[in-house]
Write a protein that holds these residues in place. Sequence first.
Motif, PDB file in Angstrom:
ATOM      1  N   PHE A  75     -14.695  53.085   4.503  1.00  0.00           N
ATOM      2  CA  PHE A  75     -14.487  54.520   4.622  1.00  0.00           C
ATOM      3  C   PHE A  75     -15.814  55.213   4.343  1.00  0.00           C
ATOM      4  O   PHE A  75     -16.398  55.058   3.283  1.00  0.00           O
ATOM      5  N   VAL A  76     -16.301  55.962   5.317  1.00  0.00           N
ATOM      6  CA  VAL A  76     -17.595  56.643   5.150  1.00  0.00           C
ATOM      7  C   VAL A  76     -17.466  58.097   5.602  1.00  0.00           C
ATOM      8  O   VAL A  76     -16.587  58.433   6.400  1.00  0.00           O
ATOM      9  N   HIS A  77     -18.310  58.930   5.088  1.00  0.00           N
ATOM     10  CA  HIS A  77     -18.291  60.320   5.533  1.00  0.00           C
ATOM     11  C   HIS A  77     -19.101  60.505   6.807  1.00  0.00           C
ATOM     12  O   HIS A  77     -18.774  61.342   7.643  1.00  0.00           O
ATOM     13  N   ASN A  78     -20.164  59.735   6.935  1.00  0.00           N
ATOM     14  CA  ASN A  78     -20.955  59.805   8.151  1.00  0.00           C
ATOM     15  C   ASN A  78     -20.725  58.529   8.966  1.00  0.00           C
ATOM     16  O   ASN A  78     -21.151  57.449   8.559  1.00  0.00           O
ATOM     17  N   GLY A 100     -12.119  58.080  12.147  1.00  0.00           N
ATOM     18  CA  GLY A 100     -13.389  58.634  11.673  1.00  0.00           C
ATOM     19  C   GLY A 100     -14.624  58.109  12.381  1.00  0.00           C
ATOM     20  O   GLY A 100     -15.689  58.719  12.311  1.00  0.00           O
ATOM     21  N   ASP A 101     -14.490  56.971  13.046  1.00  0.00           N
ATOM     22  CA  ASP A 101     -15.720  56.345  13.535  1.00  0.00           C
ATOM     23  C   ASP A 101     -15.596  55.684  14.919  1.00  0.00           C
ATOM     24  O   ASP A 101     -16.431  54.875  15.294  1.00  0.00           O
TER      25      ASP A 101
END
Length: 226
Positions: free
Chosen positions: A163-166, A203-204
């Motif tokens: 899980f990453v923000h970017n 998210g990605d």
Amino acid sequence: MISNNLKTINENIEKACEKSGRKKEDVKLIAVSKTKPVDMINEAYELGIRDFGENKVKELLTKKEQLPDDICWHMIGHLQTNKVRSVIKAVKLIHSVDSLRLADTIDIEARKAGITVDGLLEVNVAGEESKFGFSPSEIAELLDRFSLYRFLRIKGLMTVAPFVHNPEDNREIFNKLRNLSVDIMNKKLDNISMNFLSMGMTGDYSIAVEEGANFIRIGTGLFGAR
Ligand SMILES: *Cc1c(COP(=O)(O)O)cnc(C)c1O
């Protein structure tokens, strides 16, 4: 709402394909419907989606019973060996073959059921403690064993990235998974093909597509928050 979300997702897939010189037809969206009601799945079905992902056997089987037969169900969550028998006939692909014990069990149960089962090896690329899956070096050690299976057919690799923000932070993870699949493909082992690369979530997924994903698994981005 689902139709707007789908439109956005398709646009993003298209952009990522343009950027990386890929064809959008080569990327398949799996709608991750876990915890979501049958009504919402029907809504997605009406929009043309035929591939749905679930992470619990019971939920998958209950939903399958209530929905059209031409849906392809994907098991994407950790699978306990004692549930293998009940799920293998219901799914098109098990993305989460995450241990030798599970792989052995699928092969045995598929033989008993008189079917072959397609599976992806789940790889814990980032080595996160909290995640299931093989390390890349474990996979290298086990390939000869996997190639002996007669009823479980390994069709590719899957990963759940951190899980990453970017999302750019996961590019390296996706790139590593792709390279691993190319390495395995080049070994030309019996019974092991690397047709599928299942990576990228809400998210990605754009980054995953740029790095070669052909299955992306999207839940929140399509159905809303769980
Ligand atoms: C829940 C889940 C997804 C979808 O996650 P979103 O962030 O909601 O898109 C994808 N893959 C696996 C294995 C999951 O469990």
